[in-house]
Design a protein around this motif. Sequence first.
Motif, mmCIF file in Angstrom:
data_model
loop_
_atom_site.group_PDB
_atom_site.id
_atom_site.type_symbol
_atom_site.label_atom_id
_atom_site.label_comp_id
_atom_site.label_asym_id
_atom_site.label_seq_id
_atom_site.Cartn_x
_atom_site.Cartn_y
_atom_site.Cartn_z
ATOM 1 N N ALA A 1 0.829 -1.213 0.000
ATOM 2 C CA ALA A 1 0.000 0.000 0.000
ATOM 3 C C ALA A 1 0.857 1.253 0.000
ATOM 4 O O ALA A 1 0.588 2.217 -0.732
ATOM 5 C CB ALA A 1 -0.931 -0.010 1.218
ATOM 6 N N ALA A 2 1.923 1.243 0.813
ATOM 7 C CA ALA A 2 2.798 2.416 0.849
ATOM 8 C C ALA A 2 3.507 2.619 -0.481
ATOM 9 O O ALA A 2 3.614 3.756 -0.985
ATOM 10 C CB ALA A 2 3.814 2.255 1.982
ATOM 11 N N VAL A 3 3.990 1.524 -1.085
ATOM 12 C CA VAL A 3 4.695 1.631 -2.362
ATOM 13 C C VAL A 3 3.763 2.125 -3.467
ATOM 14 O O VAL A 3 4.121 3.000 -4.268
ATOM 15 C CB VAL A 3 5.323 0.266 -2.724
ATOM 16 N N ILE A 4 2.563 1.566 -3.526
ATOM 17 C CA ILE A 4 1.612 1.978 -4.569
ATOM 18 C C ILE A 4 1.223 3.445 -4.398
ATOM 19 O O ILE A 4 1.103 4.197 -5.373
ATOM 20 C CB ILE A 4 0.371 1.063 -4.536
ATOM 21 N N THR A 5 1.030 3.860 -3.154
ATOM 22 C CA THR A 5 0.645 5.254 -2.911
ATOM 23 C C THR A 5 1.737 6.217 -3.361
ATOM 24 O O THR A 5 1.468 7.204 -4.051
ATOM 25 C CB THR A 5 0.344 5.462 -1.417
ATOM 26 N N VAL A 6 2.971 5.912 -2.990
ATOM 27 C CA VAL A 6 4.070 6.830 -3.288
ATOM 28 C C VAL A 6 4.424 6.811 -4.771
ATOM 29 O O VAL A 6 4.429 7.837 -5.459
ATOM 30 C CB VAL A 6 5.300 6.484 -2.426
ATOM 31 N N PHE A 7 4.707 5.599 -5.286
ATOM 32 C CA PHE A 7 5.186 5.519 -6.665
ATOM 33 C C PHE A 7 4.038 5.629 -7.681
ATOM 34 O O PHE A 7 4.268 6.032 -8.820
ATOM 35 C CB PHE A 7 5.964 4.214 -6.867
ATOM 36 N N GLY A 8 2.829 5.276 -7.271
ATOM 37 C CA GLY A 8 1.685 5.461 -8.170
ATOM 38 C C GLY A 8 1.399 6.919 -8.435
ATOM 39 O O GLY A 8 1.070 7.321 -9.552
ATOM 40 N N ARG A 9 1.564 7.743 -7.389
ATOM 41 C CA ARG A 9 1.365 9.179 -7.587
ATOM 42 C C ARG A 9 2.469 9.765 -8.458
ATOM 43 O O ARG A 9 2.209 10.552 -9.365
ATOM 44 C CB ARG A 9 1.315 9.881 -6.234
ATOM 45 N N MET A 10 3.721 9.383 -8.187
ATOM 46 C CA MET A 10 4.824 9.916 -8.992
ATOM 47 C C MET A 10 4.769 9.412 -10.427
ATOM 48 O O MET A 10 5.100 10.142 -11.363
ATOM 49 C CB MET A 10 6.163 9.524 -8.345
ATOM 50 N N GLY A 11 4.338 8.185 -10.624
ATOM 51 C CA GLY A 11 4.273 7.623 -11.969
ATOM 52 C C GLY A 11 2.969 7.860 -12.687
ATOM 53 O O GLY A 11 2.805 7.427 -13.834
ATOM 54 N N ARG A 12 2.015 8.552 -12.024
ATOM 55 C CA ARG A 12 0.709 8.858 -12.624
ATOM 56 C C ARG A 12 0.021 7.592 -13.134
ATOM 57 O O ARG A 12 -0.501 7.545 -14.247
ATOM 58 C CB ARG A 12 0.858 9.869 -13.764
ATOM 59 N N TRP A 13 0.010 6.569 -12.300
ATOM 60 C CA TRP A 13 -0.663 5.342 -12.692
ATOM 61 C C TRP A 13 -2.169 5.522 -12.900
ATOM 62 O O TRP A 13 -2.733 4.899 -13.806
ATOM 63 C CB TRP A 13 -0.400 4.250 -11.640
ATOM 64 N N PRO A 14 -2.884 6.341 -12.094
ATOM 65 C CA PRO A 14 -4.330 6.523 -12.376
ATOM 66 C C PRO A 14 -4.595 7.069 -13.779
ATOM 67 O O PRO A 14 -5.557 6.685 -14.436
ATOM 68 C CB PRO A 14 -4.782 7.506 -11.288
ATOM 69 N N GLU A 15 -3.706 7.984 -14.247
ATOM 70 C CA GLU A 15 -3.901 8.528 -15.588
ATOM 71 C C GLU A 15 -3.658 7.464 -16.653
ATOM 72 O O GLU A 15 -4.379 7.386 -17.657
ATOM 73 C CB GLU A 15 -2.954 9.714 -15.797
ATOM 74 N N VAL A 16 -2.635 6.609 -16.433
ATOM 75 C CA VAL A 16 -2.395 5.505 -17.372
ATOM 76 C C VAL A 16 -3.582 4.563 -17.390
ATOM 77 O O VAL A 16 -4.017 4.094 -18.451
ATOM 78 C CB VAL A 16 -1.100 4.762 -16.992
ATOM 79 N N TRP A 17 -4.140 4.272 -16.232
ATOM 80 C CA TRP A 17 -5.310 3.386 -16.149
ATOM 81 C C TRP A 17 -6.498 4.000 -16.908
ATOM 82 O O TRP A 17 -7.179 3.326 -17.664
ATOM 83 C CB TRP A 17 -5.662 3.138 -14.689
ATOM 84 N N ARG A 18 -6.721 5.308 -16.674
ATOM 85 C CA ARG A 18 -7.885 5.939 -17.311
ATOM 86 C C ARG A 18 -7.727 6.027 -18.818
ATOM 87 O O ARG A 18 -8.677 5.846 -19.567
ATOM 88 C CB ARG A 18 -8.067 7.348 -16.728
ATOM 89 N N ARG A 19 -6.486 6.313 -19.275
ATOM 90 C CA ARG A 19 -6.286 6.491 -20.714
ATOM 91 C C ARG A 19 -6.258 5.175 -21.485
ATOM 92 O O ARG A 19 -6.873 5.066 -22.547
ATOM 93 C CB ARG A 19 -4.960 7.215 -20.966
ATOM 94 N N TYR A 20 -5.543 4.176 -20.937
ATOM 95 C CA TYR A 20 -5.237 3.008 -21.769
ATOM 96 C C TYR A 20 -5.798 1.698 -21.228
ATOM 97 O O TYR A 20 -6.387 0.918 -21.972
ATOM 98 C CB TYR A 20 -3.709 2.880 -21.922
ATOM 99 N N VAL A 21 -5.647 1.446 -19.926
ATOM 100 C CA VAL A 21 -6.028 0.138 -19.384
ATOM 101 C C VAL A 21 -7.543 -0.012 -19.315
ATOM 102 O O VAL A 21 -8.096 -1.029 -19.761
ATOM 103 C CB VAL A 21 -5.390 -0.065 -17.995
ATOM 104 N N SER A 22 -8.227 1.004 -18.776
ATOM 105 C CA SER A 22 -9.676 0.894 -18.619
ATOM 106 C C SER A 22 -10.407 0.733 -19.952
ATOM 107 O O SER A 22 -11.263 -0.141 -20.093
ATOM 108 C CB SER A 22 -10.207 2.114 -17.858
ATOM 109 N N PRO A 23 -10.102 1.533 -21.002
ATOM 110 C CA PRO A 23 -10.782 1.293 -22.287
ATOM 111 C C PRO A 23 -10.485 -0.079 -22.865
ATOM 112 O O PRO A 23 -11.366 -0.713 -23.453
ATOM 113 C CB PRO A 23 -10.217 2.409 -23.184
#
Length: 691
Positions: free
Chosen positions: A127-149
Amino acid sequence: MAQDGSHHHGERTTTRPPTPLPHQRPGAAADGSFDLPAWACAPRPEAEPGVYRLGYRRLDPERAEAAKVATWPLLLRAGLNAVVAWLAFVYGTQLVLHLIVITVWVEHPTETLVTVVGLSVNLAVAAAVITVFGRMGRWPEVWRRYVSPLLSRTVTHEVRAEENAPAVAEAVRRQDPWDGLRQGGAAVAAARLDREAVGDVDYVRIRRAWESAQADPVFVPAFSEQVAARGASAFAHPSETRELPGRAEQHDLLLGQVRLGTAQDVPKNPLSHRAAGFALDPALLGTSVLAVGPAGTGKTTRLARPVAEALCLQALSGTACAVVVGADDADLGPDAWYDVVIAPGDPSSVYGLDLYGAAGDPDEAAARLAEALLPDELTARAENARTALQQVVGPFHAAYGRYPGVRELRSLLGGDPDALAALVKVLGTAGRLALHERDLEYRERQRDRADDPGALLADRLALLDRPAFEGAFATDGTGRPAFAMRVLDHPLRVRVKLPERSHPEAARMLSRLVVGQFVQAAGARVDRSLFAGLVVDDASAALDATAVRGLQRMRGANAGAVLLLRTLVDLPEALRAPLFGAVGCRMAFPGIAPWDGRLFSEAWGTHLVQETAVTHTPDTSGGVIRRAGRVGRKALSGTTAQTESVTTRDVERLRWSPSDLAHALPAGHAVVSLTAVSGEQVPPLLVDLRG
């Protein structure tokens, strides 16, 4: 920045549904017909002033900023953060377990305890790793743009929002635009309308009549009877016109908006307006609009004509009245758009103009006419001129029960003995001579004086007493039917064509007179349910101190004006600052003079911006080895090693400088600031007016 004001950041996501093309009518079906359910039931979310709300979707600020990141930098950063996150997870769990063992671990743990502690540590570190590196790596934006569709298509077989747009439009189309009538006891009227081809003008007009009928249930049967008998023609405009010929602009009559262009996606524009449609409505027009720009920059084509068209459509729907003033050759729509076309100087014109049309009494009529007759350079004599005109208009009205015509007024002001004698005789016969004798005697004494204002007014009236204007200003019933500005409580569409080429000075006087009468009449209306709109194509001669003072009073009278100027220099200097203060919406078009831009810049003020300063200084750090290396580098390359210092601070800067307004605006664009009647303000927007 690109020429059109847009920024290029590689591939970007679409965060707003596509708007109709400029040539498409809102609600137009594929076959070109009007789709009433799709238009009437389309979403119109609440938005800031100036946003075209039909089909608007509010932007999420975080998503908007994330969408500016290009594809490859986004994916590369996400991948690098994923690698580092995996290493941090692997070694982080080992470190945490080791710390637990050496600090709080029991000597003989059970298998259950080992399993629970291991899972807890793994989950906590993950949880700590995902929170820190997910924010820096903009994983939610990658999910919204490419993975979710991708998952939507391959796993659930769902389509993307853009591909699902036809289905959404079909769902909207299935809604019932006449549901209120059916639920309110007018089912028969709704059934008749279902069988009719109903346009947006018809829908707004019938809906307005239905709202009026609902105020008292007694009127509901009469409403149903009218609609059942006439269908979509029910409650039609007195002209029986239901549409404008050659209609070309995008209008949302349900909200009274006219779409003029698109706010550009640039940092200077507020986030809520970027890439959104730009529109004006009565809430903005009610504070009046001042547009300044040289000829040929699109003021008439892209502002005056669309607003005039929108006001005429609103008049047909029973929500507004329109007065449009401009030269006889100005592109303000065909004559078929208007109920009354006043063209002094054109013998074929059907209507004339009442020179006293907005006045409630003779003194008020004379005062307004005197102000219109005097040129700007003679405004210092305005008070004497008003008095002189009142001294003859009042007695004439008392004697004949009407106002004097141009020729009669000219004779009285010029001191014609026969005209004065005839007036005295009629007043004596009517028993009113004693009341007006003093005014007439004073006029008689003033006749031979060099500074007689009556002679000045008579000379100015001579410009209207021409054969070309025969019958255009008659008051005795012998000329053309005279339009009086006091009828602004009716949904009329009025076009005033000024003879600027053949009689330029007369055109200037008439423009001042029409604008002054409108300001008077709009503020004096008892019934203010209709929005009274005035469009003046060239307001340089139409504005005086009285008209400028009246602009602010119109805010509370459900009225407003659109005033176009080529340059503020055309106005007397004493009027420029008051005019800027009187209007709520200001538009600067490309190519305005720097001295005009200065007034706009001062009115729009300053805002805080982040300024970054980079300082380079010679590098003198380190010991003997580093210094020797720098000496060798300088000998080989000829450059000195430097250190870089970056300083960021907040500073105040002009929103738009006079130089930017004069030289940096692209063609077809304008900078617009808005103020609504409620007081809500929008800072200057860069708007593309080309559709």
